[in-house]
Enzyme design. Structure first.
Site, short mmCIF file in Angstrom:
data_model
loop_
_atom_site.label_atom_id
_atom_site.label_comp_id
_atom_site.label_asym_id
_atom_site.label_seq_id
_atom_site.Cartn_x
_atom_site.Cartn_y
_atom_site.Cartn_z
N GLY A 58 0.84 -1.21 0.00
CA GLY A 58 0.00 0.00 0.00
C GLY A 58 0.86 1.25 0.00
CB THR B 145 -1.66 9.48 3.36
OG1 THR B 145 -2.79 9.65 2.54
CG2 THR B 145 -1.14 10.79 3.81
CB VAL B 146 -0.12 5.45 6.19
CG1 VAL B 146 0.77 4.77 7.22
CG2 VAL B 146 -1.23 6.24 6.87
N GLY B 147 1.64 4.79 3.67
CA GLY B 147 2.72 4.01 3.05
C GLY B 147 3.80 4.91 2.49
CB ALA C 54 2.23 -4.68 -3.04
CE LYS D 30 -7.95 2.60 11.92
NZ LYS D 30 -8.03 3.48 10.84
CB ILE E 77 -1.53 8.46 21.04
CG1 ILE E 77 -1.91 9.80 20.43
CG2 ILE E 77 -1.55 8.53 22.55
CD1 ILE E 77 -3.31 10.26 20.78
CG ASP F 293 -11.86 5.22 12.81
OD1 ASP F 293 -11.02 4.66 12.10
OD2 ASP F 293 -11.55 5.99 13.75
CE LYS G 136 -8.87 4.74 15.10
NZ LYS G 136 -9.12 6.13 14.72
N1 HSE Z 1 -10.36 8.66 10.26
C1 HSE Z 1 -9.73 8.50 11.53
C2 HSE Z 1 -9.93 9.76 12.37
C3 HSE Z 1 -8.26 8.21 11.45
O1 HSE Z 1 -10.57 10.71 11.93
O2 HSE Z 1 -9.44 9.77 13.48
C4 HSE Z 1 -7.97 6.80 11.08
O3 HSE Z 1 -8.48 5.92 12.03
#
Ligand code: HSE
Length: 456
Positions: A34, A37-39, A67, A131, A162, A227, A231
């Site tokens: 991937g 943005t993070v990759g 990939a 997650k 964090i 989301d 978590k």
């Molecule tokens: N979309 C999430 C947020 C970040 O607004 O905190 C990714 O888990």
């Protein structure tokens, strides 16, 4: 006394003989799945910090391949990695002999699940920021990591930079965590904070969050609490040594919160936050259950979580010996998420060099997950009632008949009607939900404007 199976003591340190390392100086092959943005940010930091990473790990990181789904897109960061494989065949990449650590930053559930399971089966340690994947399939994935004797890290899955997963996994490993409450979604915190600080409606605040890039084009997962529920499942699993999955979490979002709710909260000394609450509950017979839930919550203004503004995240932990701890910072975004991923890469790579495994989840306690109806909560009920003598007495009698204690009442004139706000003491969720249904049937109650739970 409960018998302890040593098989369940995953990742016991000091058993390096069982997990031999490659030796100091050996390169650690990394595959990145991937390049969003993070990759992209992970790759940038691997390049920028390469020399300090090598010192910390004991050998160099060598990115073997990346990939992606779109091979035609120009990706400048890859100029720093001449000769690496750019492929759309992620399965082939994770199976490669020279890959030691697979970094999964694709997102979604089914496809990354296949790749992660394949990577583990082929003896690669896995670092994921996913997650939803962990909250849905942690058992299966942990079992695969244990069977292969490799590491599974997912610090970035909860609140990005964090360090809450490592804190529960290592720092509080000897304590008894009682409760974890947190703001673990930046988008919804931004929206609620914008509503509170500007008087904006939910729709206006969401539009601003979208304009500034906090909210995604489809904000459903954030604003409906999905989301945060993933978590919460991860936090509860780690904190209570019990498997809690996404489906175990009661989740409500913020789409029904109005500017009036925010104002009523302010007048009463509260701030509305979308909280993930994970609790260990002990009933009168001493039986323990755990609860994980996500819902808009009135937080007293003096509570540290009430001060968390903008898109920041914070996790508040209450543990028997440690007392109260709070962790605050950037819970989303490319660089903060990449920071957590990089920390996990260092951990996994170090073990590949020196041998041994990281401490993993150990859900030995197997506490049942409480039915949401059996969880003690408090309600803030905002209603429009007929302005007549005796209405307050009638409504409070209904609460008394149900054994629900009222903590505060506020009444104000509102045209021909009266606005009545009732705040309860703690009672079982099912009883509080039932009293709201009963109130709706009363002729004196014109409307239930809102029902918001209250913490503290
Ligand atoms: N979309 C999430 C947020 C970040 O607004 O905190 C990714 O888990």
């Amino acid at each position: 006394m409960t018998a302890v199976s040593t098989e369940s003591l995953q990742g016991a340190e000091g058993r390096n003989g069982n997990y031999p390392g490659k030796g100091i100086g050996a390169p650690v092959g990394v595959a990145v799945l991937g390049m969003g943005t993070v990759g992209t940010e992970v790759l940038r930091l691997i390049h920028e910090f390469s020399s300090s990473l090598e010192n910390r790990i004991g050998g160099p990181i060598e990115v073997r391949g990346v990939a992606v789904s779109d091979l035609t897109k120009k990706r400048d960061v890859l100029d720093n990695f001449p000769g690496i494989t750019l492929t759309d065949n992620a399965h082939e990449l994770v199976e490669r002999e020279d890959v030691d650590v697979v970094v999964e930053v694709i997102g979604g559930i089914d496809y990354p699940r296949e790749l992660v399971l394949s990577a583990l089966k082929h003896g690669k340690s896995v670092v994921t920021a996913n997650k939803a994947l962990i909250a849905a399939h942690a058992d299966e994935i942990s079992d695969a990591a244990n069977a292969a004797g490799v590491d599974l890290y997912y610090e970035a899955a909860v609140a990005a930079a964090i360090p809450v997963v490592g804190m529960l996994r290592r720092s509080l490993a000897g304590d008894q965590v009682q409760r974890i409450s947190g703001i673990v979604n930046g988008t919804t915190n931004f929206i609620l904070d914008a509503m509170a600080s500007t008087g904006a409606s939910y729709e206006e605040a969401l539009a601003e969050a979208t304009r500034l890039g906090y909210a995604e084009a489809d904000p459903t997962a954030d604003v409906e609490g999905h989301d945060a529920a993933s978590k919460a499942a991860i936090l509860a699993s780690m904190g209570f040594h019990t498997r809690v999955t996404y489906n175990d979490v009661h989740a409500e979002g913020i789409t029904n919160i109005t500017a009036d709710d925010i104002e009523a909260a302010r007048l009463a000394g509260y701030t509305i936050k979308l909280l993930a609450i994970c609790e260990r509950l002990v009933d009168d017979e001493g039986a323990t259950t755990v609860s994980a839930r996500v819902h808009p919550t009135l937080v007293p203004n003096e509570h540290p979580l009430a001060t968390v503004d903008k898109s920041y995240n914070a996790v508040f932990v209450e543990a028997e010996a440690a007392g109260r701890l709070m962790f605050y910072g950037n819970g989303a975004g490319g660089a903060p998420t990449a920071s957590a991923v990089l920390g996990d890469i260092v951990g996994a790579a170090r073990n590949k060099i020196h041998g041994g495994r990281a401490p993993a989840e150990n859900p030995y306690a197997h506490y049942p997950v409480a039915d949401f109806g059996d969880v003690p909560t408090r309600y803030h009920i905002d209603m429009a009632v007929v302005d007549r003598v005796g209405v307050l007495a009638e409504i409070s009698r209904r609460f008394a008949d149900q054994g629900i204690s009222i903590s505060a009442v506020r009444q104000e004139e509102h045209g021909d009607d009266s606005r009545l706000i009732v705040v309860t003491h703690a009672s079982l969720e099912r009883k509080l939900a039932a009293i709201v249904e009963e109130l709706k049937t009363l002729d004196d109650v014109r409307a239930i404007n809102s029902v918001i739970r209250l913490d503290g």
